[in-house]
Every structure is written in structure tokens, then in C-alpha cells.
Design a protein around this motif. Sequence first.
Motif, PDB file in Angstrom:
ATOM      1  N   ILE A  53      43.443 -34.763 -76.258  1.00 19.16           N
ATOM      2  CA  ILE A  53      44.162 -35.721 -75.411  1.00 19.16           C
ATOM      3  C   ILE A  53      43.484 -35.812 -74.050  1.00 19.16           C
ATOM      4  O   ILE A  53      43.225 -34.788 -73.400  1.00 19.16           O
ATOM      5  N   GLU A  54      43.171 -37.029 -73.644  1.00 17.72           N
ATOM      6  CA  GLU A  54      42.593 -37.254 -72.321  1.00 17.72           C
ATOM      7  C   GLU A  54      43.686 -37.031 -71.265  1.00 17.72           C
ATOM      8  O   GLU A  54      44.811 -37.505 -71.423  1.00 17.72           O
ATOM      9  N   THR A  55      43.357 -36.322 -70.226  1.00 16.03           N
ATOM     10  CA  THR A  55      44.352 -36.006 -69.200  1.00 16.03           C
ATOM     11  C   THR A  55      43.859 -36.422 -67.825  1.00 16.03           C
ATOM     12  O   THR A  55      42.720 -36.136 -67.448  1.00 16.03           O
ATOM     13  N   VAL A  56      44.729 -37.112 -67.111  1.00 15.23           N
ATOM     14  CA  VAL A  56      44.490 -37.433 -65.705  1.00 15.23           C
ATOM     15  C   VAL A  56      45.573 -36.714 -64.916  1.00 15.23           C
ATOM     16  O   VAL A  56      46.745 -37.076 -64.968  1.00 15.23           O
ATOM     17  N   CYS A  57      45.188 -35.648 -64.226  1.00 18.36           N
ATOM     18  CA  CYS A  57      46.139 -34.878 -63.427  1.00 18.36           C
ATOM     19  C   CYS A  57      45.665 -34.881 -61.976  1.00 18.36           C
ATOM     20  O   CYS A  57      44.519 -34.514 -61.690  1.00 18.36           O
ATOM     21  N   LEU A  58      46.546 -35.291 -61.062  1.00 15.06           N
ATOM     22  CA  LEU A  58      46.157 -35.478 -59.666  1.00 15.06           C
ATOM     23  C   LEU A  58      46.208 -34.195 -58.850  1.00 15.06           C
ATOM     24  O   LEU A  58      45.786 -34.186 -57.696  1.00 15.06           O
ATOM     25  N   GLY A  59      46.738 -33.119 -59.427  1.00 16.18           N
ATOM     26  CA  GLY A  59      46.779 -31.842 -58.716  1.00 16.18           C
ATOM     27  C   GLY A  59      47.693 -31.838 -57.501  1.00 16.18           C
ATOM     28  O   GLY A  59      47.485 -31.061 -56.567  1.00 16.18           O
ATOM     29  N   GLN A  60      48.697 -32.682 -57.500  1.00 18.67           N
ATOM     30  CA  GLN A  60      49.609 -32.751 -56.372  1.00 18.67           C
ATOM     31  C   GLN A  60      50.761 -31.749 -56.519  1.00 18.67           C
ATOM     32  O   GLN A  60      50.931 -31.123 -57.565  1.00 18.67           O
ATOM     33  N   LYS A  61      51.530 -31.603 -55.452  1.00 22.91           N
ATOM     34  CA  LYS A  61      52.762 -30.819 -55.486  1.00 22.91           C
ATOM     35  C   LYS A  61      53.934 -31.776 -55.659  1.00 22.91           C
ATOM     36  O   LYS A  61      53.915 -32.894 -55.130  1.00 22.91           O
ATOM     37  N   ASP A  62      54.961 -31.337 -56.386  1.00 28.13           N
ATOM     38  CA  ASP A  62      56.135 -32.194 -56.462  1.00 28.13           C
ATOM     39  C   ASP A  62      56.928 -32.105 -55.168  1.00 28.13           C
ATOM     40  O   ASP A  62      56.574 -31.356 -54.249  1.00 28.13           O
ATOM     41  N   ILE A  63      57.992 -32.858 -55.057  1.00 32.92           N
ATOM     42  CA  ILE A  63      58.733 -32.980 -53.807  1.00 32.92           C
ATOM     43  C   ILE A  63      59.214 -31.630 -53.294  1.00 32.92           C
ATOM     44  O   ILE A  63      59.079 -31.312 -52.102  1.00 32.92           O
ATOM     45  N   LEU A  64      59.757 -30.807 -54.172  1.00 31.43           N
ATOM     46  CA  LEU A  64      60.330 -29.533 -53.741  1.00 31.43           C
ATOM     47  C   LEU A  64      59.271 -28.481 -53.454  1.00 31.43           C
ATOM     48  O   LEU A  64      59.485 -27.589 -52.634  1.00 31.43           O
ATOM     49  N   ALA A  65      58.128 -28.577 -54.113  1.00 27.40           N
ATOM     50  CA  ALA A  65      57.084 -27.566 -53.930  1.00 27.40           C
ATOM     51  C   ALA A  65      56.125 -27.886 -52.791  1.00 27.40           C
ATOM     52  O   ALA A  65      55.345 -27.023 -52.371  1.00 27.40           O
ATOM     53  N   ASN A  66      56.180 -29.099 -52.271  1.00 26.57           N
ATOM     54  CA  ASN A  66      55.275 -29.511 -51.193  1.00 26.57           C
ATOM     55  C   ASN A  66      55.631 -28.747 -49.914  1.00 26.57           C
ATOM     56  O   ASN A  66      56.760 -28.831 -49.436  1.00 26.57           O
ATOM     57  N   PRO A  67      54.693 -27.983 -49.338  1.00 30.82           N
ATOM     58  CA  PRO A  67      55.008 -27.208 -48.123  1.00 30.82           C
ATOM     59  C   PRO A  67      55.277 -28.083 -46.902  1.00 30.82           C
ATOM     60  O   PRO A  67      55.935 -27.639 -45.955  1.00 30.82           O
ATOM     61  N   SER A  68      54.823 -29.312 -46.927  1.00 32.59           N
ATOM     62  CA  SER A  68      55.077 -30.238 -45.819  1.00 32.59           C
ATOM     63  C   SER A  68      56.266 -31.115 -46.178  1.00 32.59           C
ATOM     64  O   SER A  68      56.173 -31.976 -47.062  1.00 32.59           O
ATOM     65  N   ARG A  69      57.381 -30.911 -45.515  1.00 35.06           N
ATOM     66  CA  ARG A  69      58.559 -31.694 -45.833  1.00 35.06           C
ATOM     67  C   ARG A  69      58.347 -33.164 -45.491  1.00 35.06           C
ATOM     68  O   ARG A  69      58.857 -34.058 -46.178  1.00 35.06           O
ATOM     69  N   LEU A  70      57.596 -33.435 -44.414  1.00 27.67           N
ATOM     70  CA  LEU A  70      57.329 -34.817 -44.038  1.00 27.67           C
ATOM     71  C   LEU A  70      56.491 -35.512 -45.103  1.00 27.67           C
ATOM     72  O   LEU A  70      56.778 -36.650 -45.513  1.00 27.67           O
ATOM     73  N   ASP A  71      55.447 -34.836 -45.571  1.00 26.06           N
ATOM     74  CA  ASP A  71      54.601 -35.420 -46.613  1.00 26.06           C
ATOM     75  C   ASP A  71      55.384 -35.577 -47.909  1.00 26.06           C
ATOM     76  O   ASP A  71      55.215 -36.574 -48.629  1.00 26.06           O
ATOM     77  N   ALA A  72      56.245 -34.600 -48.224  1.00 29.98           N
ATOM     78  CA  ALA A  72      57.062 -34.692 -49.432  1.00 29.98           C
ATOM     79  C   ALA A  72      57.979 -35.905 -49.377  1.00 29.98           C
ATOM     80  O   ALA A  72      58.130 -36.642 -50.360  1.00 29.98           O
ATOM     81  N   ALA A  73      58.606 -36.120 -48.205  1.00 34.08           N
ATOM     82  CA  ALA A  73      59.512 -37.257 -48.049  1.00 34.08           C
ATOM     83  C   ALA A  73      58.763 -38.582 -48.184  1.00 34.08           C
ATOM     84  O   ALA A  73      59.226 -39.509 -48.862  1.00 34.08           O
ATOM     85  N   ARG A  74      57.601 -38.657 -47.558  1.00 31.95           N
ATOM     86  CA  ARG A  74      56.808 -39.893 -47.603  1.00 31.95           C
ATOM     87  C   ARG A  74      56.306 -40.166 -49.012  1.00 31.95           C
ATOM     88  O   ARG A  74      56.459 -41.277 -49.535  1.00 31.95           O
TER      89      ARG A  74
END
Length: 412
Positions: A53-74
Motif C-alpha cells: 500500500i502506498e502511504t503518504v504520511c505528513l508526520g504531523q502532530k494531532d491537535i491534542l499532541a501538538n506542543p504549540s496550542r496556538l499552532d494546534a488551534a490554527r
Amino acid sequence: MLTVVICADHAHVNGGQAKVALDSALGLAAAGARVIFFAACGPVDPRLAAAGIETVCLGQKDILANPSRLDAARRGIWNGIAAKALGETLETLPREKTIVHIHGWAKALSPAIARPIRASGLPAVYTMHEYFLHCPNGGFYDFQKSAVCALIPMSGACWATHCDSRNYPFKLWRNIRLFIAQHVAHLAETFSDIVLLSDLQEQVLQTCLPKGAALRRVMNPVEAEPLGRKADPTGGDFLFVGRLSPEKGAFLFAEAARRAGVSPVFIGDGPIAAELATAFPQARLLGWRAPAEARAAMRNARALVFPSLWHETFGLTALEAKAMGTPTIVADGCAAREAVEDGVTGRWFRSGDANALASTIRELMNDAVIADMSARAYDAYWAAPASLERHVAEILAVYEKMLAGAPSSDPR
């Protein structure tokens, strides 16, 4: 060859939604489809590469795991990176034999994915694993009142009500996100087809679903083996399996068990685990267990208790217990009731009523009753098992209708 682009917030199993997305991808690949798995957050399940299976994964953090609350909200409101990457993935695919299938967007992908999907001109389907497409907190549930919410989503009363499990500012952020999804991204209108998991879902969503959407029904796959009827169905405990959170009814089960004179057993973890242990010292909290261990515990249980206070979308655990030959006691206000034939393969009880649940527990303490229900539950499940093969056959039938432009049996 059919190409299927499966989109999910996570590329690994971190809950039921991701598990279904991954299992479906693996099943479709085994059936001969070209599958592309598109996700915002890693790590990537190694089974995807092993299955070709071909996979495209962006390596991002989800909303709750993002250490920057501002970036998570945006990013939670508009994930431009995900939209751009998805657009690049879709633009090279054959138009006549490609389906885009969304399994989740609210934890990382955001409403922004609607634009590249529409721009591609490809048919798109959404599986309703939760209710974020239409309800700000995703559950039609007031976490502050511990009750199902009857307000019209996004009405003035909805905006004014603090119903979130966290705080009112977070609720307002979720309302803003849904406003963007509805009036900027037009996310719901992006999907020609919507997969529902239960009759109750259709009732809950009857005033929300976009007109013209084709409603489909596909069974989620259950991981189970035909072990035969139980040798001793009368042993074991009354068992809860799932996230320990208020809406799942863990406190209700513990209180009902105390009234019935039994010691409840819990498999799972969550925000109320410590409070539950303190309030109900007779309860046995086993914590999180690997899926195989959880299935073994369900096989050995006398009955599964599914006391959820909110609607649920289906309640796969009840079906897993049925496959094990274990009857389920289920709240009559949640969709998991559809996996239980009341009085035959388990029992329904009045949702939210500790006395009603205690009475039902006492009823299933009768060995003759539980033995009969156990045999009937096992036979009923394996007469038409919710296998991965069945899931794949049903979803391929949906894709075929989408490519042919066929309406649903219940066009809106």
C-alpha cells in the motif's frame, strides 16, 4: 484497476476509527485494489508497506499532541499543508476508476481537505465514525450535564451552551471549526455518499445530512475466530471494555454492580480511572490490554456490559463479545443495542438508569439464562459474521455504485 485513496488522521491504530481505516485498506489491497493511505500523523503501521500500500504520511502532530496550542488551534481549523499534499496526491490519479474515502478529519486533517477533493472531481465518500461533520463536539452529547444534547447544532443555543468535556473556550473553538467546515470548506457537500453504521445514526442525523447524499450501510470488520460455543458460559465476571470516560457509562456500571452485589471488572483506561477506583474500591481496573487479551477476557466473561450514555455510532465491542459467545447488557439509548436481540443474545436496559442496570445484572446471574443467551449469541454472530471479507465486499459494492452514479435506496 480500482484506486482507493483512504484518508485518516492517523496512519496507525490509536482507536476504533483508525483501526477500521487500516483494516479496510489492507482488505481492499488483498482484494486487488490499488490503495493509497493518506494521513497527517505517524508513525506508519508497518502492515501498510508489507501489503504494498502506498502511504503518504505528513508526520504531523494531532491537535491534542501538538506542543504549540496556538499552532494546534490554527491547524485544527485549516490544515493547509494537508490540503496541498492531498491535492498533489489526487491530481495524478485516473478519474474514471478512483474513489476518495474519508475515515476521519477532526483530529488533524481539518476541513481544508474538502477543497482538493472537490477540485479533483473524484467521487468521495465519508464513513460516519463520529458526528463531527454535524456536531461541534462530535457526539450530540452534553459533557457538562452527562446527557444527550437535544439542541440544534450551531444554533444560538448551541453557541451559548458549554457542552464540551474541557472548557467553554474550547467549545467555541470547535463551533468556529464547524462553521468553517460548513460555510467555507463546504465539507459535508463534498461527499456524494455517506456510510452509516447503524439505524440510530440515521435517526440522529435525519435533519443534518446534506440533501442529495446517498446513504450507504457497511459493516465494520470484527477481528474474531470461531472458537465454538463456550464450554462453561456461567463462569466469569461482568465486564466493561472501553475508554474510561464519563459518556461511556463506567460510573453507571460500577454503581449498578454495587447495587446488584457483584464486583465489576474494567478493561481500558481514560480520564476517570483514578476517580472510579477511589469511588468504587470493589471494582477491578485491569487497565489497557492488547486486543488479543481483551478478546480473551470477553470470551471468559459472564457478560459484557455496554452502558454508554451517548448515542455511539455502533459499538463494535458488543459485536466482538457476541462473536465470543458472551451476551451483552446494553443501554437502549445507544446504537450498540442493534448488535443485541433483547432477551435472546443479551439484554437491553433503560439508558442511564442504575436500578434498571442492576436489575438486569441480577437477571443474568441466573446460570440457565446466561447459558442459553451465550449459545444463542455465538450462533447468531457466526451465522453472518462481520468479517473483513464481508466489509470489503460491501464497501466495494458502494464504490461500484458511486462510479456508476447510482442513487441510494433512500435518496435525500
